[in-house]
Scaffold this active site. Structure first.
Site, PDB file in Angstrom:
ATOM      1  N   CYS A 173       0.295  -1.005   0.183  1.00 25.00           N
ATOM      2  CA  CYS A 173      -0.333  -0.048   0.319  1.00 25.00           C
ATOM      3  C   CYS A 173       0.734   1.187  -0.165  1.00 25.00           C
ATOM      4  O   CYS A 173       1.177   1.786   1.025  1.00 25.00           O
ATOM      5  CB  CYS A 173      -0.786  -0.267   1.325  1.00 25.00           C
ATOM      6  SG  CYS A 173      -1.690   1.481   1.251  1.00 25.00           S
TER       7      CYS A 173
ATOM      8  N   CYS B  93      -0.078   3.331   2.529  1.00 26.74           N
ATOM      9  CA  CYS B  93       0.551   3.059   4.124  1.00 26.74           C
ATOM     10  C   CYS B  93       1.687   3.573   4.195  1.00 26.74           C
ATOM     11  O   CYS B  93       2.560   4.373   5.388  1.00 26.74           O
ATOM     12  CB  CYS B  93       0.276   1.545   4.059  1.00 26.74           C
ATOM     13  SG  CYS B  93      -1.404   1.215   3.842  1.00 26.74           S
TER      14      CYS B  93
END
Length: 106
Positions: free
Chosen positions: A30, A33
């Site tokens: 991600c 993230c």
């Protein structure tokens, strides 16, 4: 320092914590993230006596991810004694994380 959480240690680390816990639900793949990483490091350092900052990999810990109904990441959950006090969805600024912490009583 950022704690690493798993399905196996989540209850013990979060429920038994004497201070609130900021849990970063994330995945290695991600991009947003990864953007949160440096911000969470700063929060962990600045709030070290008042807050535990922890990460939980959603791919490796599906039980906890489902229990907290995490459907999109990054998802930050502010928990006290396992109870959700506030949450943030998506990549946000350090200031936005601090605002969420303040509204949760930190």
């Amino acid at each position: 320092m950022i704690e690493i959480l798993t399905d196996e240690n989540f209850e013990e680390k979060v429920q038994a914590a004497s201070v609130p816990v900021l849990v970063d639900f994330y995945a290695d793949w991600c991009g947003p993230c990864k953007m949160m990483g440096p911000i969470l490091e700063m929060i962990a350092e600045e709030y070290q006596d008042k807050l535990i900052v922890a990460k939980l990999n959603v791919d490796q810990s599906p039980k906890t991810t489902m229990a907290y109904q995490v459907r999109s990441i990054p998802y930050l959950a502010i928990l006290q004694s396992g109870e959700l006090k506030n949450s943030i969805l998506g990549a946000v600024s350090k200031e936005e994380v601090e605002q969420a912490l303040a509204s949760a009583g930190l």
